[in-house]
Design a protein around this motif. Structure first.
Motif: not given
Length: 294
Positions: A75-97
């Motif tokens: 994510x740090x390697x990508x530009x702001x616009x491309x990064x935002x597009x990538x973050x919208x591609x998937x389904x978010x999940x939260x998990x414990x340790x």
């Protein structure tokens, strides 16, 4: 008793429309100003308190700050616009340790984009033990090998603490790469860096003593996940000594001694789960890194 004014209105002889208007106004006034029942008063009081609590919560809520992705992550390697597009591609999940994000050997092709948390990448050895291959942090992409070559998972990815990540289907990711050539180039660079890291560690375990191994690992972490600071290069990954011991293939006692020696020589400085490389050229020299590896 309140029906008496209605009777007067109806018997006043006024035209129909004015009479109807006055009648509606009177009924509204009665509904608004007559004493409320105990239940209604309690409900009104409760609603007011709930509204005040919600307002207070909104006032206390901090303005969200933009995420700062560690240096060297995808994510740090990508530009702001491309990064935002990538973050919208998937389904978010939260998990414990301890939750497994990717299982070694499974025939899967989705990718996992880590947004928050520390994960470890491990693989099973023939003798039944488990080898720690690497660590992945928020901003890193994992599972890309199976997504690109459609082969079974080569390793297991486990959350070391509470983690938040996004599951990206393979076909959506490939469409994303076709539409963003710069992201495809950064993906190739990331895979190349990981392969280089893997090859180097394989050699290190059989060729060098613990102090040199630690120096090489720390120097590599400073190159891939380091941030320039006034006093040196801060490694932007929180590592415990047991985790560093595992990734260096040594005991925790040996790691402690090696870190103490490197501190005494003025090469590094350590704080709570934070490390700063004070003299990167000398550290690389201690790690016996040649010119190409520096």
């Amino acid at each position: 008793m309140w029906t008496l004014p209605i009777d007067l209105l109806l018997g006043s002889g006024l035209p129909a429309w004015p009479t109807l208007g006055l009648l509606v106004a009177y009924l509204l006034a009665v509904a608004l100003f007559r004493p409320a029942s105990r239940t209604a008063r309690e409900r009104l009081r409760f609603d007011r308190l709930r509204w005040l609590r919600n307002v207070g919560a909104l006032m206390r809520r901090e303005t969200p700050q933009p995420a700062q992705w560690p240096y060297g992550t995808f994510l740090q390697r990508l530009g702001p616009t491309v990064r935002a597009a990538l973050l919208e591609l998937g389904v978010r999940r939260q998990v414990p340790a301890g939750q497994i994000l990717i299982h070694e050997g499974r025939q899967e092709s989705h990718l996992v984009l880590i947004e928050h948390g520390l994960t470890k990448v491990t693989a099973a050895l023939p003798d039944g033990r488990t080898a720690l291959l690497s660590l992945r942090v928020g901003g890193d992409l994992v599972g890309e090998m199976s997504a690109l070559n459609e082969q079974p998972r080569s390793a297991t990815v486990t959350a070391c603490g509470p983690a938040r990540y996004s599951v990206i289907p393979c076909d959506r990711f490939r469409t994303f790469l076709r539409g963003n050539p710069d992201a495809a180039l950064e993906l190739a660079a990331m895979v190349s860096d990981r392969l280089r890291w893997s090859n180097r560690r394989r050699i290190d375990f059989t060729s060098y003593p613990v102090k040199i191994r630690v120096a090489r690992v720390v120097a590599e972490l400073s190159r891939t996940h380091g941030q320039r600071a006034p006093d040196g290069v801060v490694i932007d990954v929180r590592l415990t000594q047991p985790e560093l011991a595992t990734i260096c293939g040594a005991s925790e006692t040996s790691i402690q001694k090696s870190l103490r020696d490197l501190r005494t020589e003025g090469l590094i400085d350590t704080d709570y789960r934070r490390m700063t490389v004070l003299d990167p050229p000398r550290l690389r020299a201690v790690g016996q890194l040649d010119a190409e590896e520096r």
